[in-house]
Design a protein around this motif. Structure first.
Motif, PDB file in Angstrom:
ATOM      1  N   LEU A 109      -1.630  -2.116   7.140  1.00 15.06           N
ATOM      2  CA  LEU A 109      -1.311  -2.737   5.850  1.00 15.06           C
ATOM      3  C   LEU A 109      -2.507  -3.530   5.321  1.00 15.06           C
ATOM      4  CD1 LEU A 109       2.308  -4.113   6.431  1.00 15.06           C
ATOM      5  CD2 LEU A 109       1.646  -2.251   4.900  1.00 15.06           C
ATOM      6  N   GLY A 110      -2.880  -3.251   4.094  1.00 13.15           N
ATOM      7  CA  GLY A 110      -3.968  -3.985   3.455  1.00 13.15           C
ATOM      8  C   GLY A 110      -5.355  -3.579   3.890  1.00 13.15           C
ATOM      9  N   SER A 111      -5.454  -2.611   4.812  1.00 11.92           N
ATOM     10  CA  SER A 111      -6.775  -2.273   5.336  1.00 11.92           C
ATOM     11  C   SER A 111      -7.527  -1.273   4.458  1.00 11.92           C
ATOM     12  CB  SER A 111      -6.651  -1.710   6.754  1.00 11.92           C
ATOM     13  OG  SER A 111      -5.865  -0.530   6.759  1.00 11.92           O
ATOM     14  N   ARG A 112      -6.784  -0.400   3.774  1.00 17.44           N
ATOM     15  CA  ARG A 112      -7.400   0.612   2.922  1.00 17.44           C
ATOM     16  C   ARG A 112      -6.514   0.841   1.701  1.00 17.44           C
ATOM     17  NH1 ARG A 112     -10.992   4.475   5.123  1.00 17.44           N
ATOM     18  NH2 ARG A 112      -9.931   6.221   4.157  1.00 17.44           N
ATOM     19  N   PRO A 113      -7.102   1.286   0.587  1.00 13.45           N
ATOM     20  CA  PRO A 113      -6.274   1.632  -0.568  1.00 13.45           C
ATOM     21  C   PRO A 113      -5.288   2.742  -0.199  1.00 13.45           C
ATOM     22  CG  PRO A 113      -8.610   1.589  -1.151  1.00 13.45           C
ATOM     23  CD  PRO A 113      -8.537   1.495   0.336  1.00 13.45           C
ATOM     24  N   THR A 114      -4.080   2.675  -0.741  1.00 21.69           N
ATOM     25  CA  THR A 114      -3.081   3.701  -0.459  1.00 21.69           C
ATOM     26  C   THR A 114      -3.131   4.741  -1.577  1.00 21.69           C
ATOM     27  OG1 THR A 114      -1.447   2.284  -1.535  1.00 21.69           O
ATOM     28  CG2 THR A 114      -1.588   2.168   0.857  1.00 21.69           C
ATOM     29  N   LEU A 115      -3.708   5.899  -1.262  1.00 23.29           N
ATOM     30  CA  LEU A 115      -3.951   6.920  -2.278  1.00 23.29           C
ATOM     31  C   LEU A 115      -3.016   8.118  -2.167  1.00 23.29           C
ATOM     32  CD1 LEU A 115      -7.870   6.936  -2.200  1.00 23.29           C
ATOM     33  CD2 LEU A 115      -6.341   5.639  -3.704  1.00 23.29           C
ATOM     34  N   GLY A 116      -2.162   8.132  -1.147  1.00 24.11           N
ATOM     35  CA  GLY A 116      -1.216   9.230  -1.005  1.00 24.11           C
ATOM     36  C   GLY A 116      -0.082   9.113  -2.005  1.00 24.11           C
ATOM     37  N   PRO A 117       0.709  10.175  -2.158  1.00 30.47           N
ATOM     38  CA  PRO A 117       1.777  10.169  -3.170  1.00 30.47           C
ATOM     39  C   PRO A 117       2.817   9.077  -2.951  1.00 30.47           C
ATOM     40  CG  PRO A 117       1.948  12.091  -1.708  1.00 30.47           C
ATOM     41  CD  PRO A 117       0.632  11.454  -1.441  1.00 30.47           C
ATOM     42  N   ASN A 118       3.178   8.811  -1.702  1.00 24.64           N
ATOM     43  CA  ASN A 118       4.179   7.773  -1.447  1.00 24.64           C
ATOM     44  C   ASN A 118       3.601   6.379  -1.657  1.00 24.64           C
ATOM     45  OD1 ASN A 118       6.247   9.615  -0.717  1.00 24.64           O
ATOM     46  ND2 ASN A 118       5.342   9.838   1.304  1.00 24.64           N
ATOM     47  N   GLY A 119       2.368   6.179  -1.210  1.00 27.21           N
ATOM     48  CA  GLY A 119       1.717   4.891  -1.422  1.00 27.21           C
ATOM     49  C   GLY A 119       1.535   4.590  -2.897  1.00 27.21           C
ATOM     50  N   LEU A 120       1.135   5.594  -3.659  1.00 32.71           N
ATOM     51  CA  LEU A 120       0.985   5.399  -5.106  1.00 32.71           C
ATOM     52  C   LEU A 120       2.331   5.131  -5.762  1.00 32.71           C
ATOM     53  CD1 LEU A 120      -1.637   8.185  -5.941  1.00 32.71           C
ATOM     54  CD2 LEU A 120      -2.029   5.710  -5.854  1.00 32.71           C
ATOM     55  N   ALA A 121       3.391   5.755  -5.241  1.00 34.60           N
ATOM     56  CA  ALA A 121       4.734   5.527  -5.799  1.00 34.60           C
ATOM     57  C   ALA A 121       5.200   4.098  -5.526  1.00 34.60           C
ATOM     58  CB  ALA A 121       5.726   6.529  -5.222  1.00 34.60           C
ATOM     59  N   VAL A 122       4.864   3.553  -4.348  1.00 32.29           N
ATOM     60  CA  VAL A 122       5.202   2.153  -4.055  1.00 32.29           C
ATOM     61  C   VAL A 122       4.451   1.228  -5.009  1.00 32.29           C
ATOM     62  CG1 VAL A 122       5.009   0.297  -2.347  1.00 32.29           C
ATOM     63  CG2 VAL A 122       5.793   2.567  -1.635  1.00 32.29           C
ATOM     64  N   THR A 123       3.156   1.502  -5.222  1.00 34.56           N
ATOM     65  CA  THR A 123       2.373   0.700  -6.157  1.00 34.56           C
ATOM     66  C   THR A 123       2.936   0.813  -7.566  1.00 34.56           C
ATOM     67  OG1 THR A 123       0.380   1.011  -4.818  1.00 34.56           O
ATOM     68  CG2 THR A 123       0.069   0.305  -7.097  1.00 34.56           C
ATOM     69  N   GLU A 124       3.319   2.017  -7.956  1.00 40.16           N
ATOM     70  CA  GLU A 124       3.900   2.228  -9.286  1.00 40.16           C
ATOM     71  C   GLU A 124       5.194   1.434  -9.446  1.00 40.16           C
ATOM     72  OE1 GLU A 124       4.863   3.680 -13.096  1.00 40.16           O
ATOM     73  OE2 GLU A 124       2.969   3.642 -12.001  1.00 40.16           O
TER      74      GLU A 124
END
Length: 230
Positions: A109-124
């Motif tokens: 957590l917090g170590s790298r940007p989340t660029l996968g589809p699920n990570g981007l959906a959480v950010t969205e």
């Protein structure tokens, strides 16, 4: 080019794809932490040669990225809550619950940007909850503030769980064992604030502590969202 942009190689005699590779890696990490995950060990679990996996992932870090994105599917909201505070609160609690199921998530957590589809959906989902409440920069700072609290609180809780397993002592066992030393130090009179906390403070479990801290952070975010621009 990210791992999600790169096409998978053609099917070979032994069935293999990124989905199976990631599932095997997650299972290994759930059993023994990130240190239990390697291309060789994942390949062995899949009865495949290690070099086969390099057609699907280029580095161990890519494997970690895929693993994190897989688990972030567990954080996604099934329905949109009524307001921004509820949405961010639910996302925070779901993140904690995912990390308790997959303790290795706390290390990522917090170590790298989340660029996968699920990570981007959480950010969205996070930014969508804040949309229209403030300018975009303020919304970004609000999201970062909640994320920073969650990451720190979750890492501390998971570290405590690991320490309990490593020592065989629960937190209460550790407190009893260290109690005589602490009492001797408090008796010196050098730590009056700490003495008051030890003697008068309530014993709160990890979930209640997380919830209380999250409420305070969300209170601060609410104040920031309504503050007039400088």
């Amino acid at each position: 080019m990210t791992v999600w942009d790169r096409p998978e190689p053609p099917t070979r005699p032994v069935p293999l794809d990124r989905e199976r590779i990631v599932a095997a890696a997650v299972a290994l990490a759930d059993e023994g932490g990130l240190e239990a995950v390697s291309v060789r060990k994942v390949a062995a679990r899949l009865d495949a040669g290690p070099m086969r996996l390099y057609g699907y992932i280029s580095t161990k870090q890519e494997l970690f990225d895929l693993m994190m994105d897989e688990v972030q599917a567990e954080i996604l909201l099934t329905e949109q809550p009524g307001d921004w505070r509820e949405a961010l609160g639910v996302l925070a609690h779901r993140t904690r619950q995912a990390a308790l199921r997959h303790e290795w998530l706390a290390d990522l957590l917090g170590s790298r940007p989340t660029l996968g589809p699920n990570g981007l959906a959480v950010t969205e989902a996070t930014l969508a909850a804040l949309d229209g409440l403030a300018d975009v920069d303020t919304a970004m700072r609000a999201a970062e503030t909640v994320s920073a609290y969650c990451t720190g609180a979750i890492r501390r809780e998971v570290a405590n769980l690991r320490a309990e397993r490593a020592t065989g002592q629960s937190e209460h066992d550790w407190q009893r064992a260290s109690g005589p030393h602490v009492m001797r130090m408090l008796a010196t009179g050098r730590f009056p604030a700490l003495t008051k906390a030890v003697h008068d403070g309530a014993d709160v479990d990890a979930e209640a502590s997380f919830s209380t801290g999250l409420d305070w952070v969300l209170d601060a975010v609410a104040a920031g969202l309504t503050r007039p621009p400088a």
